[in-house]
Scaffold this active site. Structure first.
Site, PDB file in Angstrom:
ATOM      1  N   CYS A   1       0.831  -1.201   0.000  1.00  0.00           N
ATOM      2  CA  CYS A   1       0.000   0.000   0.000  1.00  0.00           C
ATOM      3  C   CYS A   1       0.867   1.253   0.000  1.00  0.00           C
ATOM      4  CB  CYS A   1      -0.903   0.016   1.216  1.00  0.00           C
ATOM      5  SG  CYS A   1      -2.057  -1.342   1.162  1.00  0.00           S
TER       6      CYS A   1
ATOM      7  N   ASP B   1      14.790  12.972 -13.677  1.00  0.00           N
ATOM      8  CA  ASP B   1      14.628  12.795 -12.233  1.00  0.00           C
ATOM      9  C   ASP B   1      13.889  13.966 -11.591  1.00  0.00           C
ATOM     10  OD1 ASP B   1      15.878  10.328 -12.205  1.00  0.00           O
ATOM     11  OD2 ASP B   1      17.847  11.295 -12.326  1.00  0.00           O
TER      12      ASP B   1
ATOM     13  N   ASP C   1      -6.084  35.487  -1.016  1.00  0.00           N
ATOM     14  CA  ASP C   1      -7.216  34.611  -1.336  1.00  0.00           C
ATOM     15  C   ASP C   1      -7.757  34.034  -0.038  1.00  0.00           C
ATOM     16  OD1 ASP C   1      -4.952  32.978  -1.063  1.00  0.00           O
ATOM     17  OD2 ASP C   1      -5.789  31.428  -2.357  1.00  0.00           O
TER      18      ASP C   1
END
Ligand SMILES: Cc1cc2nc3c(=O)[nH]c(=O)nc-3n(C[C@H](O)[C@H](O)[C@H](O)COP(=O)(O)OP(=O)(O)OC[C@H]3O[C@@H](n4cnc5c(N)ncnc54)[C@H](O)[C@@H]3O)c2cc1C
Length: 754
Positions: A418, A451, A629
């Site tokens: 996982c 990379d 914002d």
């Protein structure tokens, strides 16, 4: 939310939130099938319940009483809700083409999109008649017709075309409502003239002689002129023409003829009947494409029944069972339509006629009974039971779901590592499907993988960077990608920067390779739909599988050193301008608990999808001196950052704050974001706090915003023009919300006008 958190093994896509699919959603909510992910694609977020529609038109019900809200229902079902219209289907590639979003993949498909009245081949009908379907469009036009009628003088003639139950009910319901409205205004209700045209020799041809007689009498008593054997051949402005008969004058024409089919199923190659309805077998499965199901009006059954909501409702449980069976590879079971059913046809004035086979009856008590039955039906969908938060595989019981569980175990084993990266082949395929754009200052980007990404900053400019990351708060992968990108870019626009590039970090739910690919594709397609118009390129990123969908972006912008907007530029005398409404925090907290109306969430999503780029450019044209914002700290948190940096006080007009629809209601219900308590600590910055806190909108000052608007200080002399321009540019809620004052001795920099 009913989430299983199990890896996604199969995708079941439901198209249309019709009468059968609402049952499918409810039933899957009660008993989820781990590994089967549901997605509902619907053009409308609220499904009108057909049985109550005439009552709504007559004015006996309000909107919410007779509409099933698909927002909370989809959440209950753990289904992703995609708001859009299916425009095409490729059954071989197993994808649906949906307006305004990338194609949607399915393993299993179920179609319940209803029908349309057959206006298409009657000249003038499309231009001059009001078709009753799609119903939401009809309801909007019905409101306009009410305005026309009430504003008119002298006789107003309404022609209803179609003598089935729908036409008769619509004629009587609209007449009842309009006459009542006219009488309430002291106007003459009898100046309305109604005519009902039907092509056959009688009305209600699918009902018994007894029912027909009753309605011929009722129509007569209500002065609705009945013209049988009148097949309408043309509609003109002000009249309808029925071949061989005199012109029938009409100021408005309501069109309720027999149902016609949508065109996309036939175009897709699905087997359809002569009228274009999808041919299904007794199991409601397409006769040409196993794995594709259809129910309700859009389906053509081997043993046909009238196109009626009653049958669509009855098909719901069998359809659910068969979708479950198909997902787990078991035999399907047939739907056996009843021969006779009790029809309750209303006359608009809280009176109804009952019809079953040859039997009929009428009375006000039948309307009351119908009202009771219909309300009880609606309760099942609008008052959903509380279920355990996490319904794990244990909820899938018995042999029935055995196969699915086995398939899932295999998947779970594959997902052993996982948090692992999404496989490189999946990633490569996704990138090939996405549109790539280039910029000269992105030296090495996603099209030249290495990379790391290499960016250049043009001489004389500065690099502006910001990063944001979210767990998904909506079950719509593509839209989530759009909102996350918008939110991230908001920081650049608030600094006055131009967007240059972004690096994405994505976590998509565990699942079968194809499912993972589609999730990642939808997420990145959403982000690109926002990044590209902003001028930014997606320059790189990282993706992994995980328990839940999450997404973040590092955004890079470029700015001229003297054009940077800082929080510290506010000047006494400036006006405070806010470009978007507040309330996303409370609304999505309510949505999680299934307490928000679907339309509120849709409006909030529309607002979150609105870029701040154009708003920022507009604020600059009006000489804004400082900008930020409004996001996680809420309006007050961000405002305090500005007052501190600018060394000023501000006066906020609480009643001028633009709010998203529903935000005041959810706050009043005590539903607040989990971030609210943290933000609320800043209330010490507000003068006369005790009084201020009594204002019902006070909590919204602290409501955390996702992809919120820009808050700017603008010279007072330009503020009103600036707001008008913002509104013109697509920020309808933009408003002046206060003013900037010189720093006073008061310890609190914010004073509220209540
Ligand atoms: C005036 C009137 C009164 C009626 N009264 C009754 C009654 O009393 N009792 C009764 O049983 N029947 C009644 N009917 C018939 C009834 O309305 C229909 O038979 C019934 O609505 C069909 O249900 P459905 O589930 O097939 O589709 P619908 O209820 O029409 O639902 C279709 C859904 O699909 C969505 N949709 C459509 N196209 C797309 C697309 N391309 N992509 C995504 N989503 C899409 C729509 O938004 C909608 O949510 C009446 C009809 C009329 C016109």
């Amino acid at each position: 939310m009913q989430k299983t958190n199990a890896p996604v093994a199969k995708e079941l896509v439901l198209v249309g939130g019709g009468h059968s699919h609402v049952a499918v959603l409810r039933r899957f909510g009660m008993r989820p099938l781990p590994g089967l992910r549901l997605t509902l694609i619907t053009r409308d977020i609220h499904t009108p319940y057909s049985g109550m529609l005439p009552g709504y038109i007559a004015g006996h019900y309000d909107f919410d009483e007779c509409h099933i809200d698909l927002g909370p229902l989809a959440r209950f079902a753990g289904a992703r809700l995609y708001h859009g219209e299916v425009e095409g289907l490729d059954p071989e590639a197993r994808v649906l083409h949906v307006s305004g979003r990338p194609p949607v993949y399915f393993d299993l498909l179920s179609i319940n999109t209803g029908s349309r009245p057959g206006t298409v081949d009657v000249p003038g009908a499309v231009e001059f008649a009001l078709p009753v379907k799609p119903i939401d469009a009809f309801l909007r036009r019905w409101e306009r017709l009410i305005e026309r009628v009430t504003a008119s003088r002298g006789s107003f003639r309404i022609a209803v075309v179609g003598g089935g139950a729908g036409g008769v009910e619509l004629a009587l319901a609209t007449q009842y409502r309009l006459q009542k409205l006219l009488a309430e205004r002291g106007d003459d209700p009898d100046r309305l003239e109604y005519v009902l045209l039907t092509q056959g020799p009688e009305v209600l041809p699918t009902h018994s002689e007894g029912v027909r007689k009753r309605f011929v009498r009722v129509l007569g008593e209500r002065s609705v002129r009945l013209l049988t054997n009148h097949r309408v051949t043309e509609v003109r402005e002000g009249a309808v023409l029925a071949g061989g008969h005199a012109e029938v004058p009409a100021d408005a024409v309501l069109w309720v003829t027999s149902a016609s089919a949508p065109t996309w199923p036939a175009q897709s190659g699905l087997a359809v009947n002569d009228a274009g309805f999808i041919r299904v077998d007794a199991n409601l499965q397409s006769i040409s494409h196993p794995g594709i199901f259809a129910a309700g009006d859009v389906a053509a059954l081997p043993d046909p029944r009238p196109k009626s909501g009653v049958f669509a409702v009855r098909q719901g449980p069998v359809l659910t069972d068969n979708l479950r069976r198909a997902a787990t590879g078991r035999d399907l079971r047939p739907y056996r339509p009843q021969r006779n059913f009790l029809g309750l046809i209303s006359t608009g004035d809280r009176y109804a006629v009952a019809s079953r086979g040859e039997w009929s009856m009428e009375g006000a008590w039948l309307w009351r009974m119908k009202d009771w039955i219909d309300r009880r039906f609606m309760t099942r969908f609008n008052e959903l039971p509380d279920m355990p938060e996490e319904a794990g595989p244990k909820l899938a019981s018995g042999v029935a779901d055995h196969e699915a569980i086995r398939e899932l175990s295999t998947l779970a084993m594959r997902c052993g590592g996982c948090g692992a990266k999404v496989g490189s082949t999946v990633l490569t395929r996704v990138m090939q499907r996405l549109p790539v754009t280039r910029r000269d200052d992105v030296v090495l980007g996603i099209d030249a993988p290495d990379d790391a990404t290499v960016l250049s900053v043009p001489p004389g400019r500065l690099l502006v960077q910001s990063v944001d990351y979210f767990r998904a708060f909506i079950d719509d992968t593509y839209t989530f990608g759009r909102i996350a990108a918008n939110h991230a870019l908001g920081d650049l626009f608030a600094m006055g920067a131009e967007a240059q590039s972004a690096l994405a970090i994505a976590t998509v739910p565990y699942g079968r390779e194809r499912v993972v690919e589609e999730s990642l594709y939808e997420l990145l397609a959403g982000a690109l739909a926002v990044l590209q118009p902003s001028g930014a390129v997606l320059a790189g990123g990282h993706s992994s599988e995980g328990a839940e969908l999450a997404f973040g972006l590092t955004v890079n912008g470029l700015v001229d050193p003297d054009a940077i907007w800082r929080k510290g530029g506010m000047r006494p005398g400036d006006a405070l301008v806010l470009t978007k409404p507040l309330g996303t925090g409370t609304l999505f907290a309510a949505d999680m608990r299934r307490k928000a109306k679907g339309r509120w969430i849709e409006d909030a999503i529309t607002s979150m999808c609105l870029s701040n780029q154009v708003g920022g450019e507009c604020l600059r044209r009006f000489h804004a001196t400082a900008c930020t914002d409004v996001t996680g700290f809420g309006l007050l948190g961000h405002l305090l950052e500005m007052t501190r940096a600018s060394e000023v006080d501000v006066v906020l007009e609480v009643n001028a704050l633009p709010l998203l629809d529903g935000a005041a209601e959810t706050v009043a219900a005590g539903i607040l974001s989990s971030l609210q308590p943290q933000n609320l600590r800043l209330r010490r910055g507000v003068a006369d706090l005790e009084r201020a806190a009594r204002h019902p909108h006070f909590p919204l000052l602290f409501d955390p915003q996702t992809a919120g608007g820009l808050l700017a200080s603008v010279p007072a002399s330009e503020a009103q023009d600036c707001v008008e321009e913002l509104q013109r540019l697509g920020y309808p809620a933009a408003a002046v919300i206060g003013r900037v004052e010189a720093r006073s001795d008061a310890p609190e920099p914010v004073r509220l006008v209540l």
